[in-house]
Design a protein around this motif. Structure first.
Motif, mmCIF file in Angstrom:
data_model
loop_
_atom_site.group_PDB
_atom_site.id
_atom_site.type_symbol
_atom_site.label_atom_id
_atom_site.label_comp_id
_atom_site.label_asym_id
_atom_site.label_seq_id
_atom_site.Cartn_x
_atom_site.Cartn_y
_atom_site.Cartn_z
ATOM 1 N N MET A 60 2.060 0.887 -3.556
ATOM 2 C CA MET A 60 0.742 1.941 -4.241
ATOM 3 C C MET A 60 0.848 4.002 -4.499
ATOM 4 O O MET A 60 0.477 4.103 -4.859
ATOM 5 C CB MET A 60 -0.088 0.939 -4.373
ATOM 6 C CG MET A 60 -0.358 0.112 -4.482
ATOM 7 S SD MET A 60 -1.555 -1.242 -3.732
ATOM 8 C CE MET A 60 -3.546 -0.031 -4.036
ATOM 9 N N ALA A 61 0.701 4.012 -3.163
ATOM 10 C CA ALA A 61 0.702 5.615 -2.707
ATOM 11 C C ALA A 61 1.885 6.013 -3.729
ATOM 12 O O ALA A 61 1.237 7.696 -4.087
ATOM 13 C CB ALA A 61 0.236 5.638 -1.054
ATOM 14 N N LYS A 62 2.701 5.923 -3.220
ATOM 15 C CA LYS A 62 4.131 6.575 -4.115
ATOM 16 C C LYS A 62 4.414 6.848 -5.573
ATOM 17 O O LYS A 62 4.279 6.982 -6.647
ATOM 18 C CB LYS A 62 4.974 5.811 -3.699
ATOM 19 C CG LYS A 62 5.366 5.926 -1.832
ATOM 20 C CD LYS A 62 7.526 5.640 -1.693
ATOM 21 C CE LYS A 62 7.652 5.643 -0.666
ATOM 22 N NZ LYS A 62 8.921 4.945 -0.138
ATOM 23 N N LEU A 63 3.159 4.639 -6.295
ATOM 24 C CA LEU A 63 2.793 5.557 -7.499
ATOM 25 C C LEU A 63 1.835 5.731 -7.814
ATOM 26 O O LEU A 63 1.530 5.733 -9.064
ATOM 27 C CB LEU A 63 3.555 3.578 -8.183
ATOM 28 C CG LEU A 63 4.394 2.801 -7.670
ATOM 29 C CD1 LEU A 63 3.958 1.411 -8.355
ATOM 30 C CD2 LEU A 63 5.718 3.443 -8.834
ATOM 31 N N GLY A 64 1.304 6.369 -7.222
ATOM 32 C CA GLY A 64 -0.323 6.560 -7.697
ATOM 33 C C GLY A 64 -0.857 5.958 -8.081
ATOM 34 O O GLY A 64 -2.362 6.411 -8.838
ATOM 35 N N VAL A 65 -1.373 4.573 -7.344
ATOM 36 C CA VAL A 65 -2.424 3.753 -8.215
ATOM 37 C C VAL A 65 -3.622 3.959 -6.636
ATOM 38 O O VAL A 65 -3.084 4.019 -5.398
ATOM 39 C CB VAL A 65 -1.645 2.034 -7.517
ATOM 40 C CG1 VAL A 65 -2.466 1.466 -8.375
ATOM 41 C CG2 VAL A 65 -0.456 2.196 -9.457
ATOM 42 N N GLU A 66 -4.272 4.149 -6.983
ATOM 43 C CA GLU A 66 -6.121 4.107 -6.148
ATOM 44 C C GLU A 66 -5.520 3.068 -6.296
ATOM 45 O O GLU A 66 -6.833 1.695 -6.604
ATOM 46 C CB GLU A 66 -7.014 4.513 -6.703
ATOM 47 C CG GLU A 66 -6.576 6.245 -7.306
ATOM 48 C CD GLU A 66 -7.655 7.218 -7.907
ATOM 49 O OE1 GLU A 66 -8.179 6.296 -7.861
ATOM 50 O OE2 GLU A 66 -7.095 8.283 -8.109
ATOM 51 N N ARG A 103 -9.052 0.669 -8.209
ATOM 52 C CA ARG A 103 -8.021 0.557 -9.169
ATOM 53 C C ARG A 103 -8.017 -1.175 -9.106
ATOM 54 O O ARG A 103 -8.042 -1.307 -10.219
ATOM 55 C CB ARG A 103 -7.010 1.320 -9.889
ATOM 56 C CG ARG A 103 -7.452 2.119 -9.907
ATOM 57 C CD ARG A 103 -7.103 3.389 -11.365
ATOM 58 N NE ARG A 103 -7.379 2.704 -12.623
ATOM 59 C CZ ARG A 103 -7.287 2.814 -13.755
ATOM 60 N NH1 ARG A 103 -8.421 3.853 -14.094
ATOM 61 N NH2 ARG A 103 -6.773 1.998 -14.200
ATOM 62 N N HIS A 134 0.875 -1.142 0.038
ATOM 63 C CA HIS A 134 -0.260 0.048 -0.158
ATOM 64 C C HIS A 134 0.919 1.432 -0.104
ATOM 65 O O HIS A 134 0.881 2.037 -0.506
ATOM 66 C CB HIS A 134 -1.089 0.028 1.095
ATOM 67 C CG HIS A 134 -2.549 -0.530 1.058
ATOM 68 N ND1 HIS A 134 -3.125 -1.152 1.892
ATOM 69 C CD2 HIS A 134 -2.178 -1.852 0.117
ATOM 70 C CE1 HIS A 134 -3.761 -2.463 1.267
ATOM 71 N NE2 HIS A 134 -4.448 -2.508 0.761
#
Length: 72
Positions: free
Chosen positions: A48-54, A57, A45
């Protein structure tokens, strides 16, 4: 399926291109013996936040299930 693999710390980042479906990202955190799944989930998680993945999705189905749902 065509896969490109990156390693970020102890996380394997899979970038997949699946004919008939599109492009996907999969994170695989390699846990040490005795580590709980929650540790890996928390680490995923953060990445994911660093990659901008919500979270919205995320999908749970396998590629083959997604393809069969499309009649492929």
């Amino acid at each position: 399926k065509q896969r490109t693999l990156f390693i970020v710390g102890r996380t394997r980042v899979h970038l997949d291109r699946v004919k008939g479906l599109g492009e996907f990202l999969e994170l695989e955190v390699v846990l040490e013996d005795g580590e709980s799944a929650e540790v890996g989930i928390r680490e995923a998680h953060i990445l994911m936040a660093k990659l901008g993945v919500e979270m919205a999705r995320l999908i749970e189905e396998a590629y083959v299930d997604l393809l069969s749902g499309r009649g492929v």
